[in-house]
Design a protein around this motif. Sequence first.
Motif, PDB file in Angstrom:
ATOM      1  N   GLU A  14      44.463  53.714  44.630  1.00 32.61           N
ATOM      2  CA  GLU A  14      45.011  53.506  43.295  1.00 32.61           C
ATOM      3  C   GLU A  14      45.569  52.090  43.155  1.00 32.61           C
ATOM      4  O   GLU A  14      45.414  51.456  42.107  1.00 32.61           O
ATOM      5  CB  GLU A  14      46.107  54.542  43.008  1.00 32.61           C
ATOM      6  CG  GLU A  14      45.630  55.978  42.995  1.00 32.61           C
ATOM      7  CD  GLU A  14      44.805  56.306  41.755  1.00 32.61           C
ATOM      8  OE1 GLU A  14      44.740  55.474  40.832  1.00 32.61           O
ATOM      9  OE2 GLU A  14      44.217  57.405  41.712  1.00 32.61           O
ATOM     10  N   ILE A  15      46.228  51.602  44.189  1.00 34.69           N
ATOM     11  CA  ILE A  15      46.697  50.211  44.160  1.00 34.69           C
ATOM     12  C   ILE A  15      45.499  49.275  44.127  1.00 34.69           C
ATOM     13  O   ILE A  15      45.441  48.322  43.342  1.00 34.69           O
ATOM     14  CB  ILE A  15      47.582  49.909  45.385  1.00 34.69           C
ATOM     15  CG1 ILE A  15      48.864  50.753  45.346  1.00 34.69           C
ATOM     16  CG2 ILE A  15      47.926  48.428  45.447  1.00 34.69           C
ATOM     17  CD1 ILE A  15      49.730  50.611  46.590  1.00 34.69           C
ATOM     18  N   ARG A  57      40.011  43.958  41.159  1.00 37.31           N
ATOM     19  CA  ARG A  57      38.878  43.691  40.279  1.00 37.31           C
ATOM     20  C   ARG A  57      38.435  42.238  40.341  1.00 37.31           C
ATOM     21  O   ARG A  57      37.244  41.931  40.331  1.00 37.31           O
ATOM     22  CB  ARG A  57      39.239  44.080  38.834  1.00 37.31           C
ATOM     23  CG  ARG A  57      38.062  44.037  37.891  1.00 37.31           C
ATOM     24  CD  ARG A  57      38.346  44.816  36.627  1.00 37.31           C
ATOM     25  NE  ARG A  57      38.560  46.228  36.898  1.00 37.31           N
ATOM     26  CZ  ARG A  57      37.593  47.115  37.084  1.00 37.31           C
ATOM     27  NH1 ARG A  57      36.324  46.718  37.076  1.00 37.31           N
ATOM     28  NH2 ARG A  57      37.876  48.385  37.302  1.00 37.31           N
ATOM     29  N   ASP A  58      39.387  41.319  40.405  1.00 42.71           N
ATOM     30  CA  ASP A  58      39.038  39.893  40.432  1.00 42.71           C
ATOM     31  C   ASP A  58      38.727  39.389  41.831  1.00 42.71           C
ATOM     32  O   ASP A  58      37.966  38.437  42.005  1.00 42.71           O
ATOM     33  CB  ASP A  58      40.182  39.059  39.828  1.00 42.71           C
ATOM     34  CG  ASP A  58      40.388  39.364  38.358  1.00 42.71           C
ATOM     35  OD1 ASP A  58      39.396  39.704  37.677  1.00 42.71           O
ATOM     36  OD2 ASP A  58      41.533  39.288  37.884  1.00 42.71           O
ATOM     37  N   GLU A  59      39.327  39.989  42.839  1.00 45.20           N
ATOM     38  CA  GLU A  59      39.078  39.618  44.233  1.00 45.20           C
ATOM     39  C   GLU A  59      39.124  40.873  45.079  1.00 45.20           C
ATOM     40  O   GLU A  59      40.107  41.613  45.041  1.00 45.20           O
ATOM     41  CB  GLU A  59      40.139  38.627  44.733  1.00 45.20           C
ATOM     42  CG  GLU A  59      39.929  38.208  46.177  1.00 45.20           C
ATOM     43  CD  GLU A  59      41.062  37.322  46.697  1.00 45.20           C
ATOM     44  OE1 GLU A  59      40.780  36.170  47.050  1.00 45.20           O
ATOM     45  OE2 GLU A  59      42.213  37.800  46.772  1.00 45.20           O
ATOM     46  N   ALA A  60      38.070  41.123  45.827  1.00 41.19           N
ATOM     47  CA  ALA A  60      38.020  42.318  46.667  1.00 41.19           C
ATOM     48  C   ALA A  60      39.154  42.301  47.682  1.00 41.19           C
ATOM     49  O   ALA A  60      39.481  41.257  48.250  1.00 41.19           O
ATOM     50  CB  ALA A  60      36.682  42.401  47.386  1.00 41.19           C
ATOM     51  N   ALA A  81      32.563  40.248  52.096  1.00 41.98           N
ATOM     52  CA  ALA A  81      33.981  40.121  52.446  1.00 41.98           C
ATOM     53  C   ALA A  81      34.826  40.933  51.463  1.00 41.98           C
ATOM     54  O   ALA A  81      34.578  40.940  50.265  1.00 41.98           O
ATOM     55  CB  ALA A  81      34.402  38.656  52.401  1.00 41.98           C
ATOM     56  N   GLY A  82      35.809  41.637  52.006  1.00 37.88           N
ATOM     57  CA  GLY A  82      36.681  42.448  51.172  1.00 37.88           C
ATOM     58  C   GLY A  82      36.131  43.813  50.827  1.00 37.88           C
ATOM     59  O   GLY A  82      36.763  44.573  50.101  1.00 37.88           O
ATOM     60  N   ARG A  83      34.966  44.148  51.352  1.00 36.40           N
ATOM     61  CA  ARG A  83      34.377  45.453  51.048  1.00 36.40           C
ATOM     62  C   ARG A  83      34.392  46.359  52.273  1.00 36.40           C
ATOM     63  O   ARG A  83      34.326  45.899  53.414  1.00 36.40           O
ATOM     64  CB  ARG A  83      32.942  45.292  50.534  1.00 36.40           C
ATOM     65  CG  ARG A  83      32.877  44.450  49.265  1.00 36.40           C
ATOM     66  CD  ARG A  83      31.530  44.495  48.615  1.00 36.40           C
ATOM     67  NE  ARG A  83      31.347  43.353  47.730  1.00 36.40           N
ATOM     68  CZ  ARG A  83      30.252  43.121  47.008  1.00 36.40           C
ATOM     69  NH1 ARG A  83      29.237  43.962  47.098  1.00 36.40           N
ATOM     70  NH2 ARG A  83      30.173  42.068  46.236  1.00 36.40           N
ATOM     71  N   VAL A  84      34.448  47.653  51.993  1.00 36.54           N
ATOM     72  CA  VAL A  84      34.541  48.669  53.045  1.00 36.54           C
ATOM     73  C   VAL A  84      33.326  49.578  52.957  1.00 36.54           C
ATOM     74  O   VAL A  84      32.979  50.062  51.875  1.00 36.54           O
ATOM     75  CB  VAL A  84      35.824  49.506  52.891  1.00 36.54           C
ATOM     76  CG1 VAL A  84      35.937  50.523  54.030  1.00 36.54           C
ATOM     77  CG2 VAL A  84      37.059  48.610  52.844  1.00 36.54           C
TER      78      VAL A  84
END
Length: 700
Positions: A262-263, A269-272, A437-440
């Motif tokens: 939720e956070i 949205r702008d940066e993963a 980067a920033g993705r799971v």
Amino acid sequence: MSATTDGSRVRNLWDEAKAATLDEPGKLLYRSNLLGSDKRITNYGGGNTSAKVTHRDPLTGEDVTVLWVKGSGGDVGTIKLDGFATLYMDKLNRLRDIYRGPAHEDEMVGYLPHCTFNLNPRAASIDTPLHAYLPYPHVDHMHPDAVIAIAATRNGREITRRVYGEEIGWLEWRRPGFELGLELARFAAENPEAKGVVLGSHGLFTWGRTAEECYATTLAIINRAIEWFEGELKDKPAFGGEVVAALPRERRREIAARLMPEIRARIGRDEAKIGHFDDSDAVLQFVGSAALRPLAALGTSCPDHFLRTKIRPLVLDFDPANGDVEALVAGLDGAVEAYRQDYAAYYQRSKHPDSPAMRDPNAVIYLVPGVGMISFAKDKGTARVSAEFYVNAINVMRGASGVDDYLGLPEQEAFDIEYWLLEEAKLQRLPKPKPLAGRVALVTGGAGGIGQAIAARLMAEGACVVLADIDANALDATKADFAKGFGADQVRGTRMNVTSEAEVAASFAEAVVEYGGLDILVSNAGIASAAPVEDTTLEVWDRNISILATGYFLVSREAFRLFRRQKLGGSMIFISSKNGLAASAGASAYCTAKAAEIHLARCLALEGAEAGIRVNTVNPDAVLRGSKIWSGEWREQRAASSKIGTEELEAHYRNRSLLKRSVFPEDIAEAVYFFASDLSAKSTGNIVNVDAGNAISFTR
């Protein structure tokens, strides 16, 4: 090497026999790694060490004094020799003649490369003058919690004198740079008996004639502060005492799993963003205390803490006694927006005409009473280290507030560090983030041959990967191998039976607590069987349908629920088979289940499109290398069906393909990467066959 302690004291780990085999740069490296092995001495990336060493000048052949000092962006705990900058001391001393005063601090950094010794490419840090102008061969600059707890008090000068007498001095806060280097030099000249100095709101400088003496002095000064605080804080309730009791561990993780996506939905949205959860004893003590809100509002003191954790954390309203998690989630919009507005106001109050544009206004640290601390950053390592820094800040606040008034870094000073033009230049030099980067990603069947290849491909492009597999031993071994190759932060493992509704839900929750959410699901778990229909037992039929159809449904349903909560879209990739499109005699159970996968993917592509959830399928054929499926009965069954020996099977499949080429796990991984990445941002409901060409499985 990990530091050990006697009780709470930091223990001297210097090995004289080992040190005797080292030259002076080697001893500097040894000392640095020992100091950095204990986060109570200095945090990751924080602090600095140096040595002034005699070398022969490569041009003149004369002996010259060279400053070896930790280079920009290094970490003393993990640094190697090539992590140190090397500079001519005579040239550094000449910089004093051209220094134009505090208003011209930043221009001095541009002169440091002109002082480089032996063409060393390692960039010197802004701390270089702090080491260069102290008249001692060896200097340590550390950020120990116990000493910063003194430095962050209102009466820090008086407390320093009370703890150390004349042995350690005090300098008021000044941003690191040339002027502070000159102040340290003046202090050392005026106090020749001193062994170091406490820098207000910052840290500790110590020095010595030898590497061993400097190291021993640093530890002794830290231990004296630890001992003094133990006496002062004995029988005093930390942070004004507990007002909120910590929930049981499983409940804390359950709430974190509900809260973190939720956070992430509101800040990613702008940066993963990747998340980290910490419910250590120090954190729970702080978030459950009476002083939580007033201390958190003051922000951190040490600039290294502040750069990692932002001006202050976001404290979320939650009463663990009533446990209303949905009310906590409902309040996130207001809490996150209020933090953004507060940050924007801080930027507007503090900015200069030449300040860089405002950066991401979202919090890094989120404190939840009774639950713990959540941090979000651009990657897992940064999120974890940010949390570690805030734990350091908690330790500092505990000590400082227990003996005096705790002082955070003044707002303008904090801004001037955060938006320092030199800091901005460093950020601009960082390499461009990798595509994922920033993705799971979560990969079922992650310990198998195809699963491993997929995970490796995704990690190579920057993704964090959760390996899910029913084979616990293979899972542990695969996770360990990936941790060595990509770093422990980038991979996690969870035992999952895809046919168990409870295990699937638990594994997803575990993945969320580890990384904060999910962006990519690769449904790859599989089995295979072959037999004429009249010999196919109900057990075999049910097993194929259970794993290959029901299992894909269960993990897809859990991913859909999570993707919808995050509101960030998502990518699902099914690993089906050529047999899902092309019937094969003697394998009705397998072919039917694989066909079900393909049709499920099509249905989900329809359902997920409005939420930005893309669902695509990769169809391999005859991937023998590294495959668990092809290591057992399936190999023998398919060889028997084709009336050939098992050793001929790979050549058989290669030669029957249109392209006459074998298909490997890495080929499947490449197709998965395409669907997982933005390269296929406009693709859903599609099928890619990776089979070297098979006419009967053409999709049209």
